[in-house]
Design a protein around this motif. Structure first.
Motif, short mmCIF file in Angstrom:
data_model
loop_
_atom_site.label_atom_id
_atom_site.label_comp_id
_atom_site.label_asym_id
_atom_site.label_seq_id
_atom_site.Cartn_x
_atom_site.Cartn_y
_atom_site.Cartn_z
N LEU A 1 58.97 -66.39 -3.96
CA LEU A 1 58.65 -66.75 -5.34
C LEU A 1 57.72 -67.95 -5.33
CD1 LEU A 1 62.14 -66.57 -7.11
CD2 LEU A 1 60.23 -65.01 -7.47
N ASP A 2 56.75 -67.96 -6.26
CA ASP A 2 55.95 -69.17 -6.43
C ASP A 2 56.50 -69.98 -7.59
OD1 ASP A 2 55.00 -68.08 -8.81
OD2 ASP A 2 53.02 -67.59 -8.01
N LYS A 3 55.88 -71.11 -7.91
CA LYS A 3 56.41 -72.03 -8.91
C LYS A 3 56.29 -71.48 -10.34
CE LYS A 3 57.77 -75.72 -8.18
NZ LYS A 3 59.16 -76.19 -7.90
N ASP A 4 55.57 -70.38 -10.51
CA ASP A 4 55.48 -69.74 -11.83
C ASP A 4 56.44 -68.55 -11.95
OD1 ASP A 4 53.45 -71.41 -12.87
OD2 ASP A 4 51.94 -70.30 -11.74
N GLY A 5 57.26 -68.33 -10.93
CA GLY A 5 58.21 -67.22 -10.97
C GLY A 5 57.61 -65.88 -10.57
N ASN A 6 56.38 -65.89 -10.05
CA ASN A 6 55.77 -64.64 -9.60
C ASN A 6 56.28 -64.27 -8.21
OD1 ASN A 6 53.98 -64.54 -11.88
ND2 ASN A 6 52.73 -66.10 -10.88
N LEU A 7 56.39 -62.98 -7.95
CA LEU A 7 56.73 -62.52 -6.61
C LEU A 7 55.50 -62.63 -5.71
CD1 LEU A 7 58.98 -59.34 -7.01
CD2 LEU A 7 59.65 -61.62 -6.27
N VAL A 8 55.70 -63.15 -4.52
CA VAL A 8 54.62 -63.27 -3.54
C VAL A 8 55.00 -62.43 -2.32
CG1 VAL A 8 53.22 -64.83 -2.16
CG2 VAL A 8 54.15 -65.62 -4.34
N LEU A 9 54.17 -61.44 -2.03
CA LEU A 9 54.42 -60.54 -0.91
C LEU A 9 53.57 -61.01 0.27
CD1 LEU A 9 54.49 -58.89 -3.76
CD2 LEU A 9 54.77 -56.92 -2.28
N ILE A 10 54.22 -61.32 1.38
CA ILE A 10 53.53 -61.86 2.55
C ILE A 10 53.60 -60.84 3.68
CG2 ILE A 10 53.41 -63.78 4.18
CD1 ILE A 10 55.00 -65.44 2.10
N GLU A 11 52.43 -60.39 4.10
CA GLU A 11 52.35 -59.39 5.17
C GLU A 11 51.65 -60.02 6.38
OE1 GLU A 11 53.31 -55.71 6.76
OE2 GLU A 11 53.97 -56.70 4.92
N ASN A 12 52.32 -60.00 7.53
CA ASN A 12 51.84 -60.69 8.72
C ASN A 12 51.36 -59.71 9.79
OD1 ASN A 12 52.96 -63.14 7.58
ND2 ASN A 12 54.94 -62.35 8.24
N LYS A 13 50.26 -60.05 10.42
CA LYS A 13 49.78 -59.35 11.60
C LYS A 13 49.44 -60.42 12.64
CE LYS A 13 50.02 -55.44 9.42
NZ LYS A 13 51.11 -54.49 9.73
N LEU A 14 49.48 -60.05 13.90
CA LEU A 14 49.23 -61.05 14.94
C LEU A 14 47.73 -61.24 15.21
CD1 LEU A 14 52.02 -60.64 17.64
CD2 LEU A 14 51.58 -62.60 16.18
N ASP A 15 47.17 -60.50 16.14
CA ASP A 15 45.80 -60.75 16.56
C ASP A 15 44.77 -59.91 15.81
OD1 ASP A 15 46.41 -62.68 18.62
OD2 ASP A 15 47.30 -61.02 19.74
N ASP A 16 45.23 -58.90 15.08
CA ASP A 16 44.29 -58.02 14.37
C ASP A 16 45.03 -57.38 13.19
OD1 ASP A 16 43.04 -55.17 13.90
OD2 ASP A 16 41.50 -56.36 14.90
N THR A 17 44.33 -57.27 12.06
CA THR A 17 44.97 -56.71 10.86
C THR A 17 45.20 -55.22 10.95
OG1 THR A 17 42.79 -56.37 9.86
CG2 THR A 17 43.94 -58.43 9.35
N GLY A 18 44.36 -54.52 11.73
CA GLY A 18 44.34 -53.07 11.61
C GLY A 18 43.54 -52.70 10.37
#
Length: 362
Positions: free
Chosen positions: A67-84
């Motif tokens: 959640l951010d400070k405005d109550g919005n959902l924040v989706l975090i997607e992680n990749k290591l050395d390359d996004t694909g």
């Protein structure tokens, strides 16, 4: 990244290294680093779930949900050395899945993440600087943060197009790894938008356009709902036959002398209320006289009312509301309409004699 040698007054570039070469893993390492230090993105975020899989009819998992400070959902997607090539499409799918989550569902997701030792409602309220969870409004927007060691052009091109054309709030951060005498150093840089000035400019344009789009959608929805309600109400009573459908979140019927029977819609409740809209002194006088009849009024209605004198404003209101309904969810409309039909009639029949009595006592 460079290291400073104060003795020689020179800088030396640190040796960069791939994450996989250093035996770091996406889920075990990068995800945990971010989960435990979400301010790495230069804003305050509250992580509410890892490996979120609460999507119907799919086995897909979102790396991190916040959640951010405005109550919005924040989706975090992680990749290591390359996004694909498909990370943008993957994140958009997750955003669509999460778009339907309501306040209580978001709270339950966070409570599952916390376990039984901490209270999700309390932590969310504190994070958003609200007195209680009832004041919280969550998931108005879904934001996306992509994190990777490098980005393919297919990804950056798509992200820029989505930001500029469709005003989607997507940011890309590039992470890099350096080695200093056996000590690993993590660096993170926001690459889309590239500079804060550009980001601020884009945000100002996006906010304006998004607000215009949101207002148009909201007013259209309101107009459609009130049109449907008035047509349904007219089949059972004539309370609102002279009232036109409104683009606002409320409609009102006069009970005489600046006293209104109001119906209010929102994303969390539907409310029927007596709204006193005279001068401040007159409003408080009428409210106090009605309050003396509180027991009898509530007995006649068969419900407990919310008596809101609103001392710091001119108006006062007496209300009863239906909880856990959302004007944006058409599946809730029948329930809201039946509530309004029932309690608008009950409110008028109940309050009118008391208001007439107060009028004759002046």
């Amino acid at each position: 990244m460079y290291v400073i040698d104060q003795k020689t007054n020179r800088v030396k570039k640190l040796d960069s290294q791939k994450f996989k070469e250093a035996n770091f893993e996406e889920r075990k390492n990068l995800q945990e680093w971010i989960a435990n230090e979400p301010n790495i993105f230069n804003e305050e975020l509250l992580i509410i779930q890892k490996e979120f899989d609460g999507f119907d009819n799919t086995q897909e998992r979102l790396d991190l949900l916040a959640l951010d400070k405005d109550g919005n959902l924040v989706l975090i997607e992680n990749k290591l050395d390359d996004t694909g090539r498909d990370v943008t499409w993957q994140a958009l799918k997750y955003a669509s899945y999460c778009s339907t989550l309501k306040n209580d569902q978001v709270k339950d997701v966070f409570q599952k993440y916390l376990g039984s030792e901490k209270n999700a409602e309390e932590l969310i309220s504190n994070f958003l600087n609200k007195k209680s969870f009832d004041e919280v409004d969550l998931n108005n927007e879904q934001r996306i943060i992509l994190v990777s060691g490098s980005y393919r052009k297919e990804v950056t091109s798509t992200v820029l197009w989505l930001r500029n054309k469709y005003l989607l709030n997507i940011k890309c951060f590039e992470v890099s790894l350096s080695n200093l005498n056996g000590q690993y150093i993590l660096d993170i840089e926001q690459i889309i938008p590239a500079k804060k000035e550009v980001d601020d400019y884009m945000i100002s344009i996006s906010d304006k356009n998004r607000e215009e789009i949101t207002v148009k959608a909201r007013t259209a929805k309101n107009l459609e709902f009130w049109t449907t309600f008035i047509a349904s109400s007219n089949k059972t009573n004539n309370l609102y036959e002279s009232i036109s459908p409104s683009k606002d979140s409320w409609i009102a019927k006069s009970l005489g002398s600046s006293i209104q029977l109001c119906l209010v819609i929102s994303k969390t409740f539907a409310r029927t209320e007596i709204y006193l809209n005279k001068s401040k002194q007159e409003n408080k006088k009428v409210f106090d006289q009605l309050l003396l009849q509180k027991t009898e009024i509530e007995k006649l209605l068969g419900v407990e009312l919310f008596w809101d004198r609103i001392d710091n404003k001119n108006a006062s209101r007496i209300s009863f509301q239906l909880e856990n309904v959302n004007i944006e969810n058409k599946d809730d409309w029948d329930k809201m309409i039946l509530f309004f039909i029932e309690y608008s009639v009950k409110f008028e029949q109940c309050f009118k004699p008391f208001l007439e009595k107060i009028k004759t006592l002046k």
